[in-house]
Structures are given as C-alpha cells and as structure tokens.
Write a protein that holds these residues in place. Structure first.
Motif, PDB file in Angstrom:
ATOM      1  N   VAL A   9       0.849  -1.189   0.000  1.00 21.75           N
ATOM      2  CA  VAL A   9       0.000   0.000   0.000  1.00 21.75           C
ATOM      3  C   VAL A   9       0.884   1.239   0.000  1.00 21.75           C
ATOM      4  CG1 VAL A   9      -1.781   1.258   1.268  1.00 21.75           C
ATOM      5  CG2 VAL A   9      -1.763  -1.237   1.299  1.00 21.75           C
ATOM      6  N   PRO A  10       0.649   2.174  -0.933  1.00 22.07           N
ATOM      7  CA  PRO A  10       1.414   3.416  -0.920  1.00 22.07           C
ATOM      8  C   PRO A  10       1.108   4.225   0.342  1.00 22.07           C
ATOM      9  CG  PRO A  10      -0.253   3.452  -2.667  1.00 22.07           C
ATOM     10  CD  PRO A  10      -0.318   2.117  -2.017  1.00 22.07           C
ATOM     11  N   VAL A  11       2.029   5.063   0.745  1.00 22.42           N
ATOM     12  CA  VAL A  11       1.857   5.886   1.943  1.00 22.42           C
ATOM     13  C   VAL A  11       0.668   6.827   1.798  1.00 22.42           C
ATOM     14  CG1 VAL A  11       2.942   7.627   3.416  1.00 22.42           C
ATOM     15  CG2 VAL A  11       4.281   5.696   2.573  1.00 22.42           C
ATOM     16  N   SER A  12       0.482   7.357   0.610  1.00 24.18           N
ATOM     17  CA  SER A  12      -0.667   8.227   0.384  1.00 24.18           C
ATOM     18  C   SER A  12      -1.162   8.053  -1.049  1.00 24.18           C
ATOM     19  CB  SER A  12      -0.317   9.687   0.650  1.00 24.18           C
ATOM     20  OG  SER A  12       0.635  10.133  -0.285  1.00 24.18           O
ATOM     21  N   MET A  13      -2.438   8.416  -1.233  1.00 26.03           N
ATOM     22  CA  MET A  13      -3.056   8.363  -2.554  1.00 26.03           C
ATOM     23  C   MET A  13      -4.066   9.494  -2.646  1.00 26.03           C
ATOM     24  SD  MET A  13      -3.832   4.275  -2.891  1.00 26.03           S
ATOM     25  CE  MET A  13      -4.695   4.423  -4.430  1.00 26.03           C
ATOM     26  N   PRO A  14      -4.299  10.031  -3.826  1.00 18.72           N
ATOM     27  CA  PRO A  14      -5.292  11.099  -3.971  1.00 18.72           C
ATOM     28  C   PRO A  14      -6.712  10.634  -3.604  1.00 18.72           C
ATOM     29  CG  PRO A  14      -3.947  10.924  -5.963  1.00 18.72           C
ATOM     30  CD  PRO A  14      -3.578   9.788  -5.076  1.00 18.72           C
ATOM     31  N   ASP A  15      -7.051   9.418  -3.977  1.00 13.79           N
ATOM     32  CA  ASP A  15      -8.384   8.884  -3.690  1.00 13.79           C
ATOM     33  C   ASP A  15      -8.355   8.217  -2.306  1.00 13.79           C
ATOM     34  OD1 ASP A  15     -10.728   7.395  -3.460  1.00 13.79           O
ATOM     35  OD2 ASP A  15     -10.753   6.853  -5.591  1.00 13.79           O
ATOM     36  N   LYS A  16      -8.856   8.928  -1.292  1.00 11.80           N
ATOM     37  CA  LYS A  16      -8.802   8.436   0.097  1.00 11.80           C
ATOM     38  C   LYS A  16      -9.602   7.153   0.289  1.00 11.80           C
ATOM     39  CE  LYS A  16      -6.181  11.721   1.384  1.00 11.80           C
ATOM     40  NZ  LYS A  16      -4.770  11.462   1.398  1.00 11.80           N
ATOM     41  N   SER A  17     -10.738   7.027  -0.403  1.00 17.88           N
ATOM     42  CA  SER A  17     -11.551   5.814  -0.278  1.00 17.88           C
ATOM     43  C   SER A  17     -10.786   4.593  -0.789  1.00 17.88           C
ATOM     44  CB  SER A  17     -12.857   5.956  -1.055  1.00 17.88           C
ATOM     45  OG  SER A  17     -13.657   6.942  -0.478  1.00 17.88           O
ATOM     46  N   LEU A  22      -7.433  -0.298   0.227  1.00 13.81           N
ATOM     47  CA  LEU A  22      -6.165  -1.026   0.106  1.00 13.81           C
ATOM     48  C   LEU A  22      -5.563  -1.336   1.478  1.00 13.81           C
ATOM     49  CD1 LEU A  22      -4.446   0.827  -2.875  1.00 13.81           C
ATOM     50  CD2 LEU A  22      -5.365  -1.494  -2.875  1.00 13.81           C
ATOM     51  N   ILE A  23      -5.635  -0.373   2.383  1.00  7.76           N
ATOM     52  CA  ILE A  23      -5.126  -0.594   3.742  1.00  7.76           C
ATOM     53  C   ILE A  23      -5.914  -1.712   4.418  1.00  7.76           C
ATOM     54  CG2 ILE A  23      -4.929   0.420   6.052  1.00  7.76           C
ATOM     55  CD1 ILE A  23      -4.311   3.113   4.602  1.00  7.76           C
ATOM     56  N   SER A  24      -7.230  -1.666   4.312  1.00  7.54           N
ATOM     57  CA  SER A  24      -8.074  -2.708   4.921  1.00  7.54           C
ATOM     58  C   SER A  24      -7.755  -4.081   4.347  1.00  7.54           C
ATOM     59  CB  SER A  24      -9.553  -2.391   4.703  1.00  7.54           C
ATOM     60  OG  SER A  24      -9.906  -1.207   5.353  1.00  7.54           O
ATOM     61  N   ASN A  25      -7.643  -4.166   3.026  1.00  9.25           N
ATOM     62  CA  ASN A  25      -7.318  -5.451   2.403  1.00  9.25           C
ATOM     63  C   ASN A  25      -5.972  -5.974   2.862  1.00  9.25           C
ATOM     64  OD1 ASN A  25      -9.695  -5.662   0.951  1.00  9.25           O
ATOM     65  ND2 ASN A  25      -8.860  -4.681  -0.871  1.00  9.25           N
ATOM     66  N   THR A  26      -4.986  -5.086   2.959  1.00  9.85           N
ATOM     67  CA  THR A  26      -3.657  -5.501   3.392  1.00  9.85           C
ATOM     68  C   THR A  26      -3.657  -5.970   4.843  1.00  9.85           C
ATOM     69  OG1 THR A  26      -2.629  -4.011   1.810  1.00  9.85           O
ATOM     70  CG2 THR A  26      -1.246  -4.755   3.632  1.00  9.85           C
ATOM     71  N   VAL A  27      -4.337  -5.253   5.720  1.00  4.92           N
ATOM     72  CA  VAL A  27      -4.427  -5.666   7.130  1.00  4.92           C
ATOM     73  C   VAL A  27      -5.138  -7.010   7.226  1.00  4.92           C
ATOM     74  CG1 VAL A  27      -5.483  -5.123   9.363  1.00  4.92           C
ATOM     75  CG2 VAL A  27      -4.284  -3.346   8.082  1.00  4.92           C
ATOM     76  N   ASN A  28      -6.241  -7.180   6.508  1.00  5.91           N
ATOM     77  CA  ASN A  28      -6.966  -8.447   6.550  1.00  5.91           C
ATOM     78  C   ASN A  28      -6.121  -9.593   5.994  1.00  5.91           C
ATOM     79  OD1 ASN A  28      -9.284  -7.440   7.780  1.00  5.91           O
ATOM     80  ND2 ASN A  28     -10.173  -6.822   5.836  1.00  5.91           N
ATOM     81  N   ASN A  29      -5.387  -9.352   4.919  1.00  9.99           N
ATOM     82  CA  ASN A  29      -4.484 -10.381   4.397  1.00  9.99           C
ATOM     83  C   ASN A  29      -3.416 -10.746   5.429  1.00  9.99           C
ATOM     84  OD1 ASN A  29      -5.694 -10.788   1.908  1.00  9.99           O
ATOM     85  ND2 ASN A  29      -4.416  -9.285   0.858  1.00  9.99           N
ATOM     86  N   THR A  30      -2.869  -9.748   6.100  1.00 14.92           N
ATOM     87  CA  THR A  30      -1.859 -10.003   7.126  1.00 14.92           C
ATOM     88  C   THR A  30      -2.435 -10.864   8.241  1.00 14.92           C
ATOM     89  OG1 THR A  30      -0.738  -7.927   6.626  1.00 14.92           O
ATOM     90  CG2 THR A  30      -0.287  -8.903   8.774  1.00 14.92           C
ATOM     91  N   LEU A  31      -3.635 -10.562   8.674  1.00 12.81           N
ATOM     92  CA  LEU A  31      -4.279 -11.359   9.715  1.00 12.81           C
ATOM     93  C   LEU A  31      -4.551 -12.787   9.250  1.00 12.81           C
ATOM     94  CD1 LEU A  31      -6.750  -8.694  11.132  1.00 12.81           C
ATOM     95  CD2 LEU A  31      -4.687  -9.591  12.237  1.00 12.81           C
ATOM     96  N   ASP A  32      -4.691 -12.974   7.938  1.00 16.53           N
ATOM     97  CA  ASP A  32      -4.896 -14.311   7.369  1.00 16.53           C
ATOM     98  C   ASP A  32      -3.582 -15.023   7.065  1.00 16.53           C
ATOM     99  OD1 ASP A  32      -7.653 -14.135   7.494  1.00 16.53           O
ATOM    100  OD2 ASP A  32      -7.868 -13.448   5.415  1.00 16.53           O
ATOM    101  N   GLY A  33      -2.448 -14.405   7.428  1.00 20.99           N
ATOM    102  CA  GLY A  33      -1.148 -15.036   7.238  1.00 20.99           C
ATOM    103  C   GLY A  33      -0.530 -14.813   5.877  1.00 20.99           C
TER     104      GLY A  33
END
Length: 111
Positions: A9-17, A22-33
């Motif tokens: 996930v990039p540090v920032s993006m113009p489209d906040k949504s 992307l942050i949510s997907n990455t965190v959820n993937n991390t929790l799934d190993g």
C-alpha cells in the motif's frame, strides 16, 4: 528468492476511499497469514555453505527454514544460519551430492 508478492500500500493516494480499501485489504491479508516474508532456497550440492540472497534479510533478522522433501529433512539436522548481512545470509550445512535439498523460509525483522 521470494515466492509471493502481496500488494503493498502506498503511503498516500489522492483517492482516500481507495487508499482505505487497500489498507483494509492488506491488514486483513496479514491477519490471514498472507505475508511478503517467505521464499524458497535449495542447498548447494557438494558444498558446506549456501548463500541465501533476499533483500528482506538484515543482521538482526530471524530466518526460519522448513524442509520440503525427504532429502531436505535429512539435511536439516546439520543446517544453521552462520552469518547474516543486509540482503543475505550464509547457511552452513553438511556436504551432500543431493541436488534437491529444498527449503521454504520465512524472514522476520530486518534491523
């Protein structure tokens, strides 16, 4: 060498949504190993050292090795990480003519 590459996930993006998604997907993937910290290595045949090259390795990294076949399982008894530096580690092991001493690995930490 790394065998998987999950989305970074990039540090920032113009489209906040989109950024939050992307942050949510990455965190959820991390929790799934699903981590970008795994790879595979084959011990060098007829040698007592193998260099594991991976940009994620640092002096204080922990490297966990998993044998993936019978010859690797036999080799693990004499296998250890004898040195670490930025980007590589030295694996010391008994000499064997087997060319299929394959291991999966995980790198945790960098500095």
């Amino acid at each position: 060498m790394a065998t998987n590459q999950y989305l970074k996930v990039p540090v920032s993006m113009p489209d906040k949504s989109q950024h939050l998604r992307l942050i949510s997907n990455t965190v959820n993937n991390t929790l799934d190993g699903k981590l970008n910290s795994t790879g595979s290595v084959t011990l060098t045949a007829s040698a007592t050292n193998t260099t594991l090259t991976d940009a994620r390795i640092g002096e204080n990294s922990i490297i966990i090795l998993e044998p993936t076949n019978a010859n690797s399982n036999t080799a693990k008894a004499n296998l250890y990480v004898s040195a670490k530096a930025d980007g590589s580690a030295t694996l010391t092991h008994a000499s064997s003519s087997n060319t299929d001493q394959d291991f999966g690995y995980v790198v945790i930490g960098w500095y």
